[in-house]
Write an enzyme that holds these catalytic residues in place. Structure first.
Site, PDB file in Angstrom:
ATOM      1  N   SER A 254      18.225  74.391  57.250  1.00 33.85           N
ATOM      2  CA  SER A 254      18.958  74.603  58.497  1.00 33.85           C
ATOM      3  C   SER A 254      19.617  73.271  58.858  1.00 33.85           C
ATOM      4  CB  SER A 254      17.988  75.030  59.608  1.00 33.85           C
ATOM      5  OG  SER A 254      18.645  75.073  60.849  1.00 33.85           O
TER       6      SER A 254
ATOM      7  N   HIS B 226      13.690  79.694  57.240  1.00 36.43           N
ATOM      8  CA  HIS B 226      12.530  79.186  56.518  1.00 36.43           C
ATOM      9  C   HIS B 226      11.650  80.309  55.974  1.00 36.43           C
ATOM     10  CE1 HIS B 226      12.581  74.974  58.618  1.00 36.43           C
ATOM     11  NE2 HIS B 226      13.605  75.184  57.828  1.00 36.43           N
TER      12      HIS B 226
ATOM     13  N   GLN C 133      12.989  79.779  64.270  1.00 38.79           N
ATOM     14  CA  GLN C 133      12.664  79.158  62.993  1.00 38.79           C
ATOM     15  C   GLN C 133      11.240  78.621  62.882  1.00 38.79           C
ATOM     16  OE1 GLN C 133      15.898  77.216  60.680  1.00 38.79           O
ATOM     17  NE2 GLN C 133      14.806  75.363  61.215  1.00 38.79           N
ATOM     18  N   GLU C 134      10.740  77.988  63.934  1.00 36.66           N
ATOM     19  CA  GLU C 134       9.439  77.350  63.827  1.00 36.66           C
ATOM     20  C   GLU C 134       8.635  77.521  65.118  1.00 36.66           C
ATOM     21  OE1 GLU C 134       9.901  73.240  62.816  1.00 36.66           O
ATOM     22  OE2 GLU C 134      11.475  73.655  61.351  1.00 36.66           O
TER      23      GLU C 134
ATOM     24  N   GLU D 103       7.746  75.262  54.986  1.00 36.66           N
ATOM     25  CA  GLU D 103       7.023  74.145  55.579  1.00 36.66           C
ATOM     26  C   GLU D 103       5.535  74.414  55.741  1.00 36.66           C
ATOM     27  OE1 GLU D 103       9.199  73.048  59.075  1.00 36.66           O
ATOM     28  OE2 GLU D 103      10.997  72.583  57.940  1.00 36.66           O
TER      29      GLU D 103
ATOM     30  N   ASP E 256      10.988  75.592  67.507  1.00 33.93           N
ATOM     31  CA  ASP E 256      12.348  75.254  67.084  1.00 33.93           C
ATOM     32  C   ASP E 256      13.109  76.559  66.972  1.00 33.93           C
ATOM     33  OD1 ASP E 256      14.708  74.485  65.916  1.00 33.93           O
ATOM     34  OD2 ASP E 256      13.828  73.796  64.038  1.00 33.93           O
TER      35      ASP E 256
ATOM     36  N   GLU F 286      13.092  72.978  70.673  1.00 33.42           N
ATOM     37  CA  GLU F 286      14.112  72.299  69.881  1.00 33.42           C
ATOM     38  C   GLU F 286      15.278  73.248  69.610  1.00 33.42           C
ATOM     39  OE1 GLU F 286      14.475  70.867  65.228  1.00 33.42           O
ATOM     40  OE2 GLU F 286      12.537  70.719  66.233  1.00 33.42           O
TER      41      GLU F 286
ATOM     42  N   ASP G 271      18.423  68.639  67.866  1.00 34.01           N
ATOM     43  CA  ASP G 271      18.426  68.393  66.417  1.00 34.01           C
ATOM     44  C   ASP G 271      19.852  68.559  65.905  1.00 34.01           C
ATOM     45  OD1 ASP G 271      18.019  68.200  63.703  1.00 34.01           O
ATOM     46  OD2 ASP G 271      17.033  70.133  63.503  1.00 34.01           O
TER      47      ASP G 271
ATOM     48  N   LYS H 165      15.958  62.678  61.941  1.00 38.65           N
ATOM     49  CA  LYS H 165      15.849  62.939  60.504  1.00 38.65           C
ATOM     50  C   LYS H 165      16.736  61.911  59.808  1.00 38.65           C
ATOM     51  CE  LYS H 165      15.386  67.970  61.138  1.00 38.65           C
ATOM     52  NZ  LYS H 165      16.097  69.263  61.025  1.00 38.65           N
TER      53      LYS H 165
ATOM     54  N   HIS I 167      10.497  65.589  59.320  1.00 40.75           N
ATOM     55  CA  HIS I 167      10.739  65.888  57.910  1.00 40.75           C
ATOM     56  C   HIS I 167      11.924  66.832  57.773  1.00 40.75           C
ATOM     57  CE1 HIS I 167       8.211  69.865  58.124  1.00 40.75           C
ATOM     58  NE2 HIS I 167       9.011  69.716  59.144  1.00 40.75           N
ATOM     59  N   ARG I 168      12.159  67.351  56.565  1.00 41.64           N
ATOM     60  CA  ARG I 168      13.094  68.438  56.315  1.00 41.64           C
ATOM     61  C   ARG I 168      12.351  69.538  55.563  1.00 41.64           C
ATOM     62  NH1 ARG I 168      18.454  67.048  57.679  1.00 41.64           N
ATOM     63  NH2 ARG I 168      18.583  69.310  57.930  1.00 41.64           N
ATOM     64  N   SER I 169      12.955  70.705  55.486  1.00 41.25           N
ATOM     65  CA  SER I 169      12.297  71.813  54.782  1.00 41.25           C
ATOM     66  C   SER I 169      12.186  71.533  53.291  1.00 41.25           C
ATOM     67  CB  SER I 169      13.057  73.117  55.029  1.00 41.25           C
ATOM     68  OG  SER I 169      14.430  72.965  54.726  1.00 41.25           O
TER      69      SER I 169
ATOM     70  N   LYS J 146       6.944  65.526  63.312  1.00 41.17           N
ATOM     71  CA  LYS J 146       7.089  66.926  62.925  1.00 41.17           C
ATOM     72  C   LYS J 146       7.133  66.960  61.403  1.00 41.17           C
ATOM     73  CE  LYS J 146      10.371  70.743  63.351  1.00 41.17           C
ATOM     74  NZ  LYS J 146      11.715  71.108  63.811  1.00 41.17           N
TER      75      LYS J 146
END
Length: 473
Positions: free
Chosen positions: A44, A172, A180-181, A222, A259, A333, A360, A385, A413-415, A436
């Protein structure tokens, strides 16, 4: 200034946690100290991020001649990074040989100027960042310092509260959850190690509950579980059950974060947010089988998006208010689209005094966009990031700008991750207080947590852990 001469720079193509190629660079200092760094990759991504150079991007311009570039573009389905690797091993290497690695801002600025574009599209942000991180790690090694101490100085001591993404949706995970999260934050812990234990116990508690209810317990990119659930309210019901069953109290021991990744849901033409997962659930409840879709027609109903779940900016904000009224959510987020500045201002007015509102895609670790948000009073925190901006210096500048304005900073982090744990050191170096980095599952996520455990041990009695939400009502 003490000199630590850069005597070699070398890059190679390696794989990330999703099996996609990424750049690893190694920098050698004084012909003796070598350190390497691996660049992560996002699924994303905000449209204002620095460019992650992939070989397919340069395939077309040379396809007529049939030279090496065109061949490279077909590797890994076009996702190869040999162009970026070549840029490190030629132009960037030549630019940096003989330079003083201790001068990180100058090293980064030299690469930015060498690239010559606003978004690092010529050399690739992945090429530049790999060298930027490796240089810092090599210098720390040469000086005999832990990376967090080299980057943050003697006052680097705050261990971050983990944002554990234990339930996945959106891009994800291929399920019916549109956001997403969904994360837990053990704010009531006495130390980072206690927080990690608490979060891990809740993670396993959630797995048992999902399995008992006949829900899928496979994990997303993740490490979070990815079951089919109706909507965000049902997700938080499950998280509440998981926290309680693990023996903790929601709101005091543990709070929630999410998120939304709303830019992924936003439709430019209508200006509204489309929820495909909720729409699918709704159609099934109405007896409309998505499997019968043919050219946009469901059982005689045309234009499925008009019959599905769509929300305006105002309705999105209202939904977040309802969620925060019902559950102890302390961080949201990307609640709105990356270009919905007016909506962000309104969201901040409605929730900014009691919820951390994190930009983000909105800010993409870019100081210019962050300053625009600060001027408008849009959001009150930034997600950091390093690969969004492309150098360590620019990422650090964004955090400094945020802190001056009273905005919080979350190191992320990133996915698409790797065994590289640099962000753990960055989180402590900047005393950001939040990190995160996914669920306590999958080695590419756990390696960051384990690094923080080592840092906590290294700091001994100087390590400090606290809730990052002081000041929120």
């Amino acid at each position: 200034m003490h000199e630590l001469e850069i005597t070699d720079v070398h890059a190679r193509e390696v794989l990330d946690s999703r099996g996609n190629p990424t750049v690893e660079a190694a920098v050698t200092i004084c012909n003796r100290y070598t350190a390497s760094a691996i660049v992560p990759s996002g699924a994303s991504t905000g449209k204002f991020e620095a460019v992650e150079l992939r070989d397919s991007m340069l395939e077309q311009e040379d396809s007529v001649t049939g030279d090496t570039r065109a061949v490279w573009g077909k590797r890994y389905g076009g996702k190869g990074v040999l162009h970026a690797v070549k840029n490190v091993n030629t132009e960037i290497r030549e630019c940096l040989l003989g330079k003083n690695g201790l001068n990180q801002p100058l090293i980064d600025e030299m690469m930015i100027k060498l690239d010559g574009t606003e978004n690092k599209k010529r050399l690739g942000a992945n090429a530049i960042l790999a060298v930027s991180m490796a240089n810092a790690k090599a210098c720390a090694k040469a000086l005999g310092l832990p990376l967090y101490r080299y980057l943050g100085g003697t006052n680097a001591k705050i261990l971050p509260t983990p944002m554990m993404n234990i339930l996945n949706g959106g891009v994800h995970a291929k399920n019916t959850i549109d956001f997403q999260e969904f994360m837990i934050m053990p704010v009531g812990a006495d130390s980072f190690s206690d927080a990690l234990r608490m979060g891990t116990e809740i993670y396993h508690s959630l797995k048992k509950i999902l399995a008992k209810d006949g829900k899928a317990t496979a994990v997303g990119d993740e490490g979070g579980f990815a079951p089919d659930l109706r909507d965000a309210f049902e997700v938080f019901d499950y998280l509440t059950r998981a926290v309680t069953d693990a023996g903790y109290a929601c709101g005091s021991d543990v709070v929630f974060a999410m998120d939304a990744a709303a830019s992924e849901l936003h439709e430019e033409n209508s200006g509204m947010y489309y929820f495909p997962g909720e729409s699918e659930v709704l159609k099934k409840e109405r007896g409309i089988d998505p499997a019968n879709e043919k050219e946009g027609v469901y059982a005689g109903i045309t234009d499925t998006k008009e019959t599905g779940v769509m929300r305006t900016t105002e309705e999105m904000i209202d939904m977040y208010v309802r969620l925060c009224d019902q559950y102890p959510i302390r961080s949201i987020e990307d609640g709105l689209d990356e270009e919905d500045w007016n909506g962000w201002v309104e969201l901040t007015k409605r929730l900014g005094d009691r919820v951390q509102l994190v930009g983000d895609d909105l800010f993409v670790t870019n100081e210019k966009r962050l300053k625009q948000g600060i001027e408008l009073a849009a959001a009150n925190a930034i997600l950091v990031k390093v690969n969004q901006i492309g150098t360590m210096t620019e990422a650090f500048n964004a955090v400094e700008c945020a802190h001056r304005a009273g905005y919080r900073a979350v190191i992320s982090h990133r996915s698409g991750e790797s065994e590289d744990a640099t962000i753990a050191d960055i989180a402590v170096a900047l005393n950001s207080g939040q990190i995160k980095t996914g669920a306590p599952c999958r080695s590419d996520r756990v390696v960051k947590y384990n690094k923080l455990l080592r840092i906590e041990e290294d700091l001994a009695g100087m390590a400090f852990y606290r809730s990052p939400f002081q000041g929120l009502h």
